[in-house]
Write a protein that holds these residues in place. Structure first.
Motif, mmCIF file in Angstrom:
data_model
loop_
_atom_site.group_PDB
_atom_site.id
_atom_site.type_symbol
_atom_site.label_atom_id
_atom_site.label_comp_id
_atom_site.label_asym_id
_atom_site.label_seq_id
_atom_site.Cartn_x
_atom_site.Cartn_y
_atom_site.Cartn_z
ATOM 1 N N SER A 73 0.837 -1.213 0.000
ATOM 2 C CA SER A 73 0.000 0.000 0.000
ATOM 3 C C SER A 73 0.870 1.262 0.000
ATOM 4 O O SER A 73 0.503 2.275 -0.602
ATOM 5 N N VAL A 74 2.037 1.185 0.633
ATOM 6 C CA VAL A 74 2.923 2.361 0.620
ATOM 7 C C VAL A 74 3.522 2.558 -0.777
ATOM 8 O O VAL A 74 3.616 3.684 -1.266
ATOM 9 N N ILE A 75 3.897 1.455 -1.431
ATOM 10 C CA ILE A 75 4.414 1.579 -2.815
ATOM 11 C C ILE A 75 3.353 2.248 -3.685
ATOM 12 O O ILE A 75 3.627 3.183 -4.435
ATOM 13 N N THR A 76 2.120 1.779 -3.543
ATOM 14 C CA THR A 76 1.044 2.336 -4.355
ATOM 15 C C THR A 76 0.874 3.832 -4.083
ATOM 16 O O THR A 76 0.655 4.623 -5.002
ATOM 17 N N SER A 77 1.021 4.197 -2.805
ATOM 18 C CA SER A 77 0.823 5.621 -2.489
ATOM 19 C C SER A 77 1.973 6.487 -2.989
ATOM 20 O O SER A 77 1.802 7.682 -3.218
ATOM 21 N N LEU A 78 3.154 5.883 -3.166
ATOM 22 C CA LEU A 78 4.315 6.693 -3.577
ATOM 23 C C LEU A 78 4.597 6.646 -5.080
ATOM 24 O O LEU A 78 5.187 7.569 -5.629
ATOM 25 N N GLU A 79 4.178 5.545 -5.708
ATOM 26 C CA GLU A 79 4.487 5.364 -7.128
ATOM 27 C C GLU A 79 3.914 6.532 -7.936
ATOM 28 O O GLU A 79 2.744 6.897 -7.758
ATOM 29 N N GLY A 80 4.774 7.107 -8.786
ATOM 30 C CA GLY A 80 4.322 8.208 -9.635
ATOM 31 C C GLY A 80 4.350 9.552 -8.937
ATOM 32 O O GLY A 80 4.131 10.585 -9.547
ATOM 33 N N LYS A 81 4.622 9.518 -7.646
ATOM 34 C CA LYS A 81 4.685 10.770 -6.901
ATOM 35 C C LYS A 81 5.968 11.513 -7.279
ATOM 36 O O LYS A 81 6.995 10.872 -7.529
ATOM 37 N N THR A 82 5.920 12.826 -7.298
ATOM 38 C CA THR A 82 7.107 13.600 -7.641
ATOM 39 C C THR A 82 8.084 13.549 -6.483
ATOM 40 O O THR A 82 7.692 13.713 -5.332
ATOM 41 N N MET A 83 9.328 13.300 -6.843
ATOM 42 C CA MET A 83 10.360 13.264 -5.793
ATOM 43 C C MET A 83 10.520 14.621 -5.166
ATOM 44 O O MET A 83 10.625 15.617 -5.861
ATOM 45 N N GLU A 84 10.518 14.639 -3.850
ATOM 46 C CA GLU A 84 10.749 15.903 -3.157
ATOM 47 C C GLU A 84 12.227 16.228 -3.242
ATOM 48 O O GLU A 84 13.057 15.336 -3.084
ATOM 49 N N SER A 85 12.538 17.503 -3.498
ATOM 50 C CA SER A 85 13.957 17.854 -3.520
ATOM 51 C C SER A 85 14.484 17.780 -2.102
ATOM 52 O O SER A 85 13.721 17.916 -1.138
ATOM 53 N N MET A 86 15.767 17.549 -1.979
ATOM 54 C CA MET A 86 16.431 17.451 -0.693
ATOM 55 C C MET A 86 15.965 16.236 0.113
ATOM 56 O O MET A 86 16.068 16.217 1.311
ATOM 57 N N THR A 87 15.335 15.269 -0.546
ATOM 58 C CA THR A 87 14.829 14.125 0.197
ATOM 59 C C THR A 87 15.246 12.846 -0.505
ATOM 60 O O THR A 87 15.096 12.724 -1.706
ATOM 61 N N SER A 88 15.766 11.893 0.254
ATOM 62 C CA SER A 88 16.151 10.632 -0.353
ATOM 63 C C SER A 88 14.929 9.737 -0.462
ATOM 64 O O SER A 88 13.925 9.948 0.224
ATOM 65 N N ILE A 89 15.035 8.714 -1.308
ATOM 66 C CA ILE A 89 13.926 7.761 -1.450
ATOM 67 C C ILE A 89 13.643 7.137 -0.097
ATOM 68 O O ILE A 89 12.498 6.976 0.319
ATOM 69 N N LYS A 90 14.721 6.817 0.600
ATOM 70 C CA LYS A 90 14.562 6.166 1.898
ATOM 71 C C LYS A 90 13.761 7.056 2.855
ATOM 72 O O LYS A 90 12.874 6.591 3.559
#
Ligand code: GDP
Length: 612
Positions: free
Chosen positions: A351-368
């Motif tokens: 469910s977390v993958i689904t909520s994040l997939e396609g989301k724009t990466m926040e600058s200054m923030t790692s994937i982790k």
């Protein structure tokens, strides 16, 4: 002092970042949009409002290292620090240029960074000290010579001009009479005036104005004349720089000007004025910017590939499942390691993958960091009760209706039902409530005596209601509630026999007790220790309660008491599994064997422990 240091990778991931103070706005985004995306990489520095950003690239690895500091306070070690960190990354962290793993954890780099920062600071301070020493050495003779010159009007330079510099200075000095000295000084002065030592009205007029002070003036100019000795190959320009006699700016002032010039050069002024606009610019603006730059042949020529790279940083890149998978796999394993049931960990991660997939990466923030944040939110949502767990408030509300508030406890043997019931009793007594305990475990020998002992230990305000063994538990509970009402007890705590979830006769008896007496709360007591077994128990208890109650709206478990939390260290995952499975809240946790070892669940701490 620096405000921030960060390291990005090619895929748009922040590998490592350290904030020394809070940085206002988002200068990194401005850097990316106004310099990196426009391929102004040759500019090594950018000033945005109060901040200066300086960077270095490792193109082989697709890394950029950025240091941010207050524009007014440029730290002398900033560039050195960038080099040191870059060298360390290429030598130690990512020696194989093709083996960069964007999901890799660089938390371990923090102490090394501290060491490199310390090194850069020390090197800067050492070189500042030696620069200071050499400046002091250079200026020392000038300062010393002034008083000396006043006493000894004959200068070295005057002697140099006369070809008598080397050796014999003192003897020469002593052999001249005062008149001869004055005469020689006058000649020296006139010769300098005639030669037009330096152009400029200031110098000439000052020379004239002081011409009556010729005993002093030649001495002042003595050290500068030294630089013009034939052996000292200085150009006119060099000499002009070294000549301080005409009130030229000092070294410091020159540097400051120089620095200001550099600052101006590196400021992307059109972007600075629109700092906020840039932060808020939408995609349309980005596109039109791109269109505008069509004509710039240099742009395509300079397309170093890094433009694509930086699009990932600028909040333009979307997260893909492939980006998320390695990080999510790690989190899933960690959750299972913390005792979250495997299927629940899988569902949570999905469910977390689904909520994040396609989301724009926040600058200054790692994937982790993004994943951790999303998981934190998901876990907090799961663990946050949907209904009140404030038992005290419910009891107070019930008091006014003149009927005791009833809580029944169920669960398998030995999980801590009686102990938790006694702890709750202690809690309620301390809040001024009168409590009756109904001994409805009429099955297990010794169960009634155990409760009697508890009642004795708990003291005033609590009474035991029992009918011995072998009786119908539902009937005993009903009698206890009636009696409690007669005696104006506020609360009835109903102890039930422990039973395995698959034991049909006992589950039927429990269902009857619940259906007949309609307790206000039916608590399931489970051990945090057994974790996933407790989930199975709870599920089957609820299934049996549904099956065995005749009424259309069966009373089911509506609260969880999780015992023995003190024995599980950080393996707190059973709490998530139980709440996820039932949707029911954890009302209390047991954290020891004494009456005082009962707590409300702190959701924040639990989530923190799970994601640690
Ligand atoms: P019941 O059969 O479910 O009624 O279980 P009991 O109340 O008799 O408890 C079984 C054992 O677990 C007893 O030794 C209790 O002292 C112990 N126990 C209960 N709750 C806790 C707890 O929160 N922490 C620890 N360490 N032990 C507990």
């Amino acid at each position: 002092m620096i405000d921030q240091f960060c390291i990005f990778e090619l895929g748009g991931t922040v590998l490592w970042s350290r904030n020394f103070v809070e940085v206002k706005g988002d200068p990194i985004s401005v850097l990316i949009r106004s310099v990196l995306l426009e391929d102004r990489l040759s500019v090594p520095e950018l000033t945005i409002q109060n901040y200066t950003l300086r960077w270095t690239l490792d193109n082989q690895r697709g890394l950029i290292f950025v240091v941010i500091f207050q524009r007014q306070l440029p730290p002398p070690y900033a560039t050195d620090l960038l080099q040191l960190v870059r060298d360390h990354f290429s030598r130690v962290e990512i020696p194989d240029a093709n083996a960069l793993d964007p999901s890799a954890d660089f938390d371990h780099f923090s102490p090394t960074f501290d060491h490199l920062l310390d090194k850069a600071e020390r090197r800067a301070s050492n070189s500042a000290n030696s620069a200071l020493k050499s400046t002091t050495n250079r200026s020392a003779p000038t300062r010393k010579q002034k008083p000396k010159a006043e006493k000894q009007p004959v200068s070295n330079d005057a002697k140099t001009q006369n070809g008598t510099l080397e050796g014999g200075h003192d003897s020469d000095e002593t052999t001249l009479s005062p008149e001869e000295v004055i005469k020689r000084n006058r000649e020296a002065f006139l010769s300098r005036s005639r030669g037009g030592r330096r152009s400029g009205a200031g110098g000439a007029s000052r020379g004239k104005a002081k011409s009556n002070a010729m005993d002093v003036k030649p001495t002042e100019s003595a050290p500068r004349k030294k630089t013009m000795r034939p052996g000292n190959k200085k150009s006119e320009a060099d000499v002009a720089v070294l000549d301080f006699s005409e009130g030229k700016p000092t070294d410091d002032v020159v540097d400051e000007e120089e620095m200001e010039k550099m600052r101006q050069q590196y400021i992307v002024s059109d972007r600075n004025t629109a700092y906020d606009d840039i932060l808020n610019s939408d995609d349309e603006d980005e596109e039109s910017d791109d269109d505008d730059s069509d004509d710039a042949a240099a742009d395509s020529q300079a397309a170093s590939g890094l433009v694509h790279f930086f699009k990932g940083l600028a909040g333009l890149r979307s997260l893909t499942r492939a980006d998320l998978k390695p990080v999510m796999d790690q989190f899933r394993d960690d959750l299972i390691g913390k005792n979250v049931a495997q299927d629940i960990a899988d569902k949570l991660i999905e469910s977390v993958i689904t909520s994040l997939e396609g989301k724009t990466m926040e600058s200054m923030t790692s994937i982790k960091t993004m994943v951790r944040k999303a998981l934190d939110e998901a876990l907090t949502r799961i663990l946050t009760p949907r209904q009140s767990t404030d038992i005290l408030a419910e009891i107070n509300a019930r008091k006014r209706k003149g009927r005791p508030y009833v809580i029944a406890y169920c669960g398998v043997n030995g999980v801590g039902k009686s102990t938790s019931l006694a702890k709750t009793c202690f809690y309620l007594l301390n809040h001024g409530h009168k409590v009756m305990i109904a001994a409805c475990d009429t099955f297990r020998a010794g169960a009634v005596e155990q409760l009697r002992t508890h009642v004795k230990c708990l003291g005033r305000g609590v009474e035991l209601f029992d009918r011995g063994y072998g009786k119908d538990a539902a009937a005993v509970a009903a009698d206890a509630i009636r009696r409690a009402k007669e005696l104006n007890y506020d609360v009835v705590l109903v102890d039930t026999a422990g039973r395995m979830q698959d034991n049909k006769p006992l589950m039927r008896a429990l269902s009857k007790l619940v259906e007949v007496n309609r307790p206000d709360r039916l608590f399931f007591v489970g051990e945090a220790l057994v974790g996933n077994d407790a989930v199975d128990q709870l599920t089957k208890f609820n299934a049996a309660l549904t099956d065995h109650q005749i009424s259309g709206s069966p009373r089911l478990i509506d609260g969880i008491v999780l015992t023995k939390f003190d024995t599980i260290d950080d393996k707190v995952g059973a709490a998530v599994s139980m709440v996820y499975t039932t949707g029911q809240p954890i009302v209390f946790i047991g954290i020891g064997q004494t009456y005082m070892d009962l707590r409300k669940l702190n959701t924040r701490s639990l989530v923190k422990a799970l994601l640690k």
